[in-house]
Design a protein around this motif. Structure first.
Motif, PDB file in Angstrom:
ATOM      1  N   ASN A 143      49.448  41.655  -5.046  1.00  0.00           N
ATOM      2  CA  ASN A 143      49.580  41.066  -6.371  1.00  0.00           C
ATOM      3  C   ASN A 143      50.047  42.061  -7.420  1.00  0.00           C
ATOM      4  OD1 ASN A 143      48.820  38.547  -5.495  1.00  0.00           O
ATOM      5  ND2 ASN A 143      46.669  38.852  -5.964  1.00  0.00           N
ATOM      6  N   SER A 144      50.100  43.321  -7.080  1.00  0.00           N
ATOM      7  CA  SER A 144      50.558  44.316  -8.047  1.00  0.00           C
ATOM      8  C   SER A 144      51.818  44.974  -7.525  1.00  0.00           C
ATOM      9  CB  SER A 144      49.468  45.365  -8.294  1.00  0.00           C
ATOM     10  OG  SER A 144      49.235  46.096  -7.118  1.00  0.00           O
ATOM     11  N   GLU A 145      52.637  45.426  -8.443  1.00  0.00           N
ATOM     12  CA  GLU A 145      53.876  46.103  -8.064  1.00  0.00           C
ATOM     13  C   GLU A 145      53.571  47.581  -7.933  1.00  0.00           C
ATOM     14  OE1 GLU A 145      57.207  45.123 -10.541  1.00  0.00           O
ATOM     15  OE2 GLU A 145      56.520  43.056 -10.737  1.00  0.00           O
ATOM     16  N   THR A 146      53.373  48.023  -6.679  1.00  0.00           N
ATOM     17  CA  THR A 146      53.064  49.420  -6.429  1.00  0.00           C
ATOM     18  C   THR A 146      54.010  49.971  -5.395  1.00  0.00           C
ATOM     19  OG1 THR A 146      51.466  48.813  -4.743  1.00  0.00           O
ATOM     20  CG2 THR A 146      50.600  49.160  -6.951  1.00  0.00           C
ATOM     21  N   SER A 147      54.238  51.266  -5.446  1.00  0.00           N
ATOM     22  CA  SER A 147      55.092  51.908  -4.453  1.00  0.00           C
ATOM     23  C   SER A 147      54.329  52.034  -3.139  1.00  0.00           C
ATOM     24  CB  SER A 147      55.513  53.292  -4.942  1.00  0.00           C
ATOM     25  OG  SER A 147      54.396  54.155  -4.940  1.00  0.00           O
ATOM     26  N   GLN A 148      55.039  52.339  -2.063  1.00  0.00           N
ATOM     27  CA  GLN A 148      54.418  52.481  -0.750  1.00  0.00           C
ATOM     28  C   GLN A 148      53.347  53.564  -0.771  1.00  0.00           C
ATOM     29  OE1 GLN A 148      54.984  50.308   1.611  1.00  0.00           O
ATOM     30  NE2 GLN A 148      53.494  51.260   2.956  1.00  0.00           N
ATOM     31  N   GLN A 149      53.596  54.671  -1.489  1.00  0.00           N
ATOM     32  CA  GLN A 149      52.613  55.758  -1.562  1.00  0.00           C
ATOM     33  C   GLN A 149      51.335  55.294  -2.237  1.00  0.00           C
ATOM     34  OE1 GLN A 149      54.821  58.785  -3.598  1.00  0.00           O
ATOM     35  NE2 GLN A 149      55.298  59.854  -1.684  1.00  0.00           N
ATOM     36  N   GLU A 150      51.478  54.466  -3.280  1.00  0.00           N
ATOM     37  CA  GLU A 150      50.292  53.991  -3.998  1.00  0.00           C
ATOM     38  C   GLU A 150      49.497  52.994  -3.174  1.00  0.00           C
ATOM     39  OE1 GLU A 150      51.569  54.204  -8.661  1.00  0.00           O
ATOM     40  OE2 GLU A 150      52.376  52.585  -7.449  1.00  0.00           O
ATOM     41  N   LYS A 151      50.145  52.352  -2.173  1.00  0.00           N
ATOM     42  CA  LYS A 151      49.457  51.358  -1.361  1.00  0.00           C
ATOM     43  C   LYS A 151      48.514  51.993  -0.347  1.00  0.00           C
ATOM     44  CE  LYS A 151      52.450  47.371  -1.690  1.00  0.00           C
ATOM     45  NZ  LYS A 151      53.144  46.342  -0.950  1.00  0.00           N
ATOM     46  N   GLU A 152      48.638  53.304  -0.117  1.00  0.00           N
ATOM     47  CA  GLU A 152      47.705  53.956   0.784  1.00  0.00           C
ATOM     48  C   GLU A 152      46.309  53.851   0.191  1.00  0.00           C
ATOM     49  OE1 GLU A 152      48.839  57.920   1.793  1.00  0.00           O
ATOM     50  OE2 GLU A 152      50.927  57.338   2.108  1.00  0.00           O
ATOM     51  N   GLN A 153      45.367  53.499   1.030  1.00  0.00           N
ATOM     52  CA  GLN A 153      44.005  53.288   0.533  1.00  0.00           C
ATOM     53  C   GLN A 153      43.410  54.578  -0.007  1.00  0.00           C
ATOM     54  OE1 GLN A 153      41.810  51.428   3.777  1.00  0.00           O
ATOM     55  NE2 GLN A 153      41.562  49.657   2.459  1.00  0.00           N
ATOM     56  N   GLU A 154      42.863  54.469  -1.178  1.00  0.00           N
ATOM     57  CA  GLU A 154      42.129  55.581  -1.759  1.00  0.00           C
ATOM     58  C   GLU A 154      40.645  55.339  -1.518  1.00  0.00           C
ATOM     59  OE1 GLU A 154      43.049  56.463  -5.805  1.00  0.00           O
ATOM     60  OE2 GLU A 154      45.173  56.083  -5.510  1.00  0.00           O
ATOM     61  N   PRO A 155      39.879  56.409  -1.441  1.00  0.00           N
ATOM     62  CA  PRO A 155      38.432  56.225  -1.246  1.00  0.00           C
ATOM     63  C   PRO A 155      37.814  55.445  -2.413  1.00  0.00           C
ATOM     64  CG  PRO A 155      39.066  58.533  -1.004  1.00  0.00           C
ATOM     65  CD  PRO A 155      40.269  57.797  -1.506  1.00  0.00           C
ATOM     66  N   ALA A 156      36.752  54.710  -2.092  1.00  0.00           N
ATOM     67  CA  ALA A 156      36.024  54.003  -3.141  1.00  0.00           C
ATOM     68  C   ALA A 156      35.513  55.033  -4.141  1.00  0.00           C
ATOM     69  CB  ALA A 156      34.858  53.230  -2.534  1.00  0.00           C
ATOM     70  N   PRO A 157      35.673  54.784  -5.428  1.00  0.00           N
ATOM     71  CA  PRO A 157      35.182  55.744  -6.419  1.00  0.00           C
ATOM     72  C   PRO A 157      33.675  55.968  -6.295  1.00  0.00           C
ATOM     73  CG  PRO A 157      36.531  54.038  -7.446  1.00  0.00           C
ATOM     74  CD  PRO A 157      36.291  53.615  -6.035  1.00  0.00           C
ATOM     75  N   ASP A 158      33.270  57.214  -6.416  1.00  0.00           N
ATOM     76  CA  ASP A 158      31.852  57.554  -6.339  1.00  0.00           C
ATOM     77  C   ASP A 158      31.174  57.212  -7.659  1.00  0.00           C
ATOM     78  OD1 ASP A 158      29.592  58.456  -5.066  1.00  0.00           O
ATOM     79  OD2 ASP A 158      30.082  60.585  -5.228  1.00  0.00           O
ATOM     80  N   PHE A 159      29.898  56.968  -7.624  1.00  0.00           N
ATOM     81  CA  PHE A 159      29.119  56.743  -8.845  1.00  0.00           C
ATOM     82  C   PHE A 159      27.710  57.269  -8.642  1.00  0.00           C
ATOM     83  CE2 PHE A 159      28.806  52.562  -6.583  1.00  0.00           C
ATOM     84  CZ  PHE A 159      27.446  52.527  -6.361  1.00  0.00           C
ATOM     85  N   THR A 160      27.001  57.391  -9.746  1.00  0.00           N
ATOM     86  CA  THR A 160      25.625  57.885  -9.721  1.00  0.00           C
ATOM     87  C   THR A 160      24.699  56.838 -10.323  1.00  0.00           C
ATOM     88  OG1 THR A 160      26.399  60.153  -9.977  1.00  0.00           O
ATOM     89  CG2 THR A 160      24.083  59.731 -10.484  1.00  0.00           C
TER      90      THR A 160
END
Length: 196
Positions: free
Chosen positions: A46-63
């Motif tokens: 649903n978003s216009e992202t480049s192939q590099q941006e589509k690589e999964q990033e880790p879930a953001p950490d929180f405290t």
């Protein structure tokens, strides 16, 4: 005398509106939000992202904090899938879905981390209020308190309840906003169990 009658009529109409709203909400609420899950793939499509941006990033950490005030991070649970649910004791839809979370926690708590993150604002919702609610209901799933709003800000949680499904590699696989039923909860759990 005429003013008193007008006031009584207005009060009666108001009471009928409140009562009607309550009945309508209770009638319609079971059919609301049975499957509002957004998967990571859908979000990317649903978003216009480049192939590099589509690589999964880790879930953001929180405290967040446990009931004794000990600091706990999402990253402390790395290596196993996780279900992260944001809730508050005053939230009716949160209360509706909690029995399903309790059932799944009792069934799968050894395989999947359940993080029930209470939106603890310090006034409307306090550690004491939330803990009393959990104890009264007899829930045994782990509860953590977002007393500094770190988790809510990190995950942009503005609506309760909100649930994230994170696989064992630490990637967000799916997300829901609003109350979910046991079937939708199981669907999210199945996704993170197979991803890992």
């Amino acid at each position: 005398m005429k003013n008193k009658i007008t006031v009584l009529v207005l009060i009666s109409v108001f009471i009928l509106l409140i009562g009607g709203s309550y009945v309508l909400y209770n009638y319609l609420s079971p059919s609301i939000s049975s499957d509002k899950m957004t998967t990571q793939d859908e979000a990317e499509n649903n978003s216009e992202t480049s192939q590099q941006e589509k690589e999964q990033e880790p879930a953001p950490d929180f405290t967040v904090f446990d009931k004794n005030g000990k600091e706990v991070k999402l990253s402390d649970f790395a290596g196993k899938p996780a279900v992260v649910n944001f809730w508050a004791s005053w939230c009716g839809p949160c209360q509706m879905e909690m029995p399903d979370f309790e059932e799944k926690y009792r069934e799968l708590g050894g395989e999947i981390n359940f993080l029930m993150v209470n939106m603890t604002d310090g006034s409307r919702e306090t550690v004491k209020i939330a803990s009393a609610f959990i104890e009264k209901k007899g829930y045994t799933f782990p509860v953590y308190y977002d007393t500094e709003s770190n988790a809510a800000i990190t995950y942009n949680v503005y609506s309760l309840p909100t649930t994230y499904f994170i696989d064992s590699s630490g990637h967000v696989t799916a997300q829901t906003t609003g109350a979910i039923d046991g079937g939708t909860l199981q669907k999210g759990i199945d996704m993170i169990k197979k991803e890992g």
